[in-house]
Design a protein around this motif. Structure first.
Motif, mmCIF file in Angstrom:
data_model
loop_
_atom_site.group_PDB
_atom_site.id
_atom_site.type_symbol
_atom_site.label_atom_id
_atom_site.label_comp_id
_atom_site.label_asym_id
_atom_site.label_seq_id
_atom_site.Cartn_x
_atom_site.Cartn_y
_atom_site.Cartn_z
ATOM 1 N N TYR A 88 0.838 -1.209 0.000
ATOM 2 C CA TYR A 88 0.000 0.000 0.000
ATOM 3 C C TYR A 88 0.874 1.260 0.000
ATOM 4 C CZ TYR A 88 -3.944 -3.066 1.161
ATOM 5 O OH TYR A 88 -4.928 -4.048 1.149
ATOM 6 N N ALA A 89 1.961 1.240 0.746
ATOM 7 C CA ALA A 89 2.853 2.398 0.771
ATOM 8 C C ALA A 89 3.474 2.633 -0.606
ATOM 9 C CB ALA A 89 3.945 2.197 1.816
ATOM 10 N N THR B 48 -5.006 0.319 5.356
ATOM 11 C CA THR B 48 -4.058 -0.084 6.403
ATOM 12 C C THR B 48 -4.788 -0.413 7.693
ATOM 13 O OG1 THR B 48 -2.322 1.304 5.430
ATOM 14 C CG2 THR B 48 -2.028 0.614 7.717
ATOM 15 N N ASN C 222 -5.293 4.899 1.601
ATOM 16 C CA ASN C 222 -4.204 4.128 2.215
ATOM 17 C C ASN C 222 -4.462 3.940 3.701
ATOM 18 O OD1 ASN C 222 -1.753 2.850 2.648
ATOM 19 N ND2 ASN C 222 -0.599 4.771 2.809
ATOM 20 N N ALA D 96 0.814 4.104 -2.808
ATOM 21 C CA ALA D 96 0.573 5.513 -2.476
ATOM 22 C C ALA D 96 1.703 6.391 -2.993
ATOM 23 C CB ALA D 96 0.425 5.674 -0.964
#
Length: 599
Positions: free
Chosen positions: A347-348, A365, A361, A351
């Protein structure tokens, strides 16, 4: 971190350690497991609890090294031959589970209103199960060595390795990916492959000679530093190549899995792995953003329920299709229904390249973190609702006596002969020796011997003492033998321990330490040469055997008396035995003095 001080921030360190020390034993005593204890402790001391820490992400970045070290230890257990034997489970069962879960979870995200690319990333991130949580659960449930546990580990390995192509795919799906030239993409692939090749070459040609030199120096702290260097260096090599740190550590572990220094490495890394993995769980608890959950509680709650239910159903279906029974499939589904730590990484990355925005995000998360927090609770509910299976051989394979494990500590002249009898019956043997030269020579002659200090409890655990059916202590150091026996009998009760003794006094001390049986290294050989001497001087074989049997019986009587009443009582019994022999007209053999040095 909110706590301020001059010099080292000991308040933060004490807070982390105190939270773990209080919460983990409490939750384990309540039957809730250590993982949930860490998670709740992190939530309490984090920014949404009493606020001792304000930057959970900073701790999480450091704590991810615990996952890296965890995968290194998993790699140490995965010898190339074992991995090859698991290839159908890894690339069959693993690919099937990952593929089905990606399709279903991506579809759920799409139905929830996310664009196709965002839905793909959101669903794929939740597919990646938490290796840290599941492996911790497997260890606590003693499933790591079972067939069911091995199948779960195979899927986890594939998911851990899948993060590499998934990160590459995220880069291709990025809105600005179209401006990246083909040359740059192939260059990135080439750098990644070069990093893998360099790590493999180092593992094959550099690591064993390096550890051999360090072992000869007998500097324990340097061996520990070298073990950490290998783990962190391999992780850094993969990171610089644009790949997963965890993949680098796992690959280094596999390359060293057949090394003579495997047990020593595992024992050296284990304390750091345990601490950092606990810190990881604490950081995950701190990262649980209650503000985001409160503002989007319907979306988060719905996502958690939908994703966990659908993933569990998919895992159960794949398990049943793979011929697992209902109990095993259900247990696997409950264990692996959550998202994992690699979802944060995915996800990071998404993003960072603009595929998902900040609020999305945060929601994704939070969904993963809540699912991780719920996993220990689900396991508890599963264990209470599904009664333990009655011991039965129906549908499972019974343990084979031919596969019984034997641990031999010390592989010198005594240990080699003792181990030969085990090999003739096809027992699998785990052997450790502290002399690197002996390890090198034994391996050159085809024996599989690992380097390790038997006086260290962590080495004994790593060598499989807890799984052995019998342990042979054959070291050539008096004091080391006593320390080993004390450790074995205090930590591994119920496992028979046979020990090599140097003389009568040493044998008594070993028995007092708890050894089940001792053999004096000179006594049996002295009886053997005495029998040969009798036969060569004309004594019939039967009479010679009777003489040796009488000597052995009387020595046993004397030994028992000395053990209970002291050496002087044994000396008096020895004199009476000599008078008996002289009275019968036989030549009295001079028994060595009962003090240290005697047989």
């Amino acid at each position: 971190m909110s706590a301020e001080s001059h010099g080292p921030d000991l308040v933060s360190v004490v807070a982390l350690l105190g939270a773990a020390v209080v919460a983990v034993p409490l939750f384990k005593r309540l039957g809730l497991g250590s993982v949930l204890g860490y998670l709740v402790a992190g939530l309490v001391i984090g920014p949404f609890g009493i606020g001792l820490f304000t930057d959970a992400q900073a701790i999480l970045h450091v704590a991810e090294l615990g996952v890296v070290m965890f995968l290194f230890i998993i790699g140490l257990e995965m010898e190339p031959s074992r991995l090859w034997g698991m290839r159908q489970q890894i690339f069959g069962l693993g690919v099937a589970q990952v593929g089905v879960c990606m399709a279903l979870l991506g579809g759920i995200a799409w139905l929830a209103g996310y664009p196709p690319v965002v839905a793909f990333v959101a669903g794929t991130g939740f597919v990646l199960t938490s290796t840290a949580i599941v492996m911790q659960m497997l260890e606590e449930r003693r499933m790591v060595g079972t067939r069911a546990g091995q199948r779960i580990i195979a899927v986890l390995l594939l998911e851990d390795l899948a993060i590499v192509p998934l990160l590459a795919l995220v880069a291709f799906l990025a809105p600005g990916a179209g401006v990246t030239s083909a040359f740059e993409r192939w260059q990135a692939v080439g750098i990644g492959l070069a990093s893998i090749a360099a790590l493999v070459a180092a593992g094959l040609y550099l690591l064993n000679p390096m550890f051999r030199l360090l072992a000869e120096a007998r500097a324990r702290e340097v061996m520990t530093a070298a073990a950490l260097l290998v783990v962190l260096g391999s992780a850094l090599a993969m990171q610089l190549g644009g790949l997963s740190m965890a993949m680098g550590a796992f690959l280094a572990g596999v390359l060293l899995s057949e090394s003579a220094f495997r047990h020593q490495l595992e024992a050296d890394v284990e304390p750091f792995r345990g601490l950092l993995l606990g810190l990881f769980f604490l950081a995950v608890g701190m990262s649980l953003d209650l503000a985001v959950i409160g503002a989007n509680w319907v979306l988060v709650a719905g996502g958690v329920v939908a994703c966990m239910v659908v993933k569990a159903v998919a895992i159960y279906a794949v398990a049943r299709a793979g011929r697992a029974d209902h109990r095993e499939a259900l247990e696997r589904a409950v264990l692996m229904a959550q998202g994992g730590e690699f979802a944060f990484v995915l996800y990071a990355a998404a993003a960072a390249v603009g595929i998902i925005d900040g609020p999305t995000n945060a929601v994704l998360t939070a969904t993963v973190i809540v699912s991780m927090v719920l996993t220990p609770v689900m396991i508890i509910l599963h264990d209470r609702m599904v009664p333990a299976a009655e011991p039965s051989l129906d549908g499972v394979e019974a343990p084979s006596h031919n596969e019984a494990r034997v641990l031999i500590i010390g592989f010198g002249r005594f240990g080699q002969i003792a181990g030969g009898s085990m090999l003739t019956r096809n027992f699998t043997i785990s052997v450790i020796d502290i002399d690197p030269e002996m390890v090198r020579e034994a391996n050159a002659y085809g024996f599989k011997v690992h380097y390790g200090d038997g006086t260290r409890l962590d080495i004994l655990h790593a060598a499989g003492a807890g799984r052995a059916e019998i342990i042979l202590c054959c070291v050539d150091d008096r004091d080391a033998a006593l320390r080993i026996i004390h450790l074995l009998k205090s930590e591994f009760r119920g496992i028979p321990v046979l020990a090599r003794a140097f003389d009568r006094e040493h044998a008594m001390r070993l028995l007092a330490a708890g050894a089940d049986e001792v053999v004096r290294e000179t006594f049996e050989s002295a009886l053997s040469i005495g029998r040969s001497a009798l036969i060569r001087t004309g004594t019939p074989d039967a009479e010679a055997d009777e003489v040796i049997a009488t000597l052995r019986r009387r020595d046993a009587e004397r030994f028992a008396l000395e053990a209970s009443q002291g050496m002087e009582a044994g000396r008096r019994l020895l004199l009476s035995h000599r008078k008996d022999w002289l009275g019968d007209g036989a030549e009295a053999a001079r028994d060595p003095a009962p003090q240290q040095g005697g047989g």
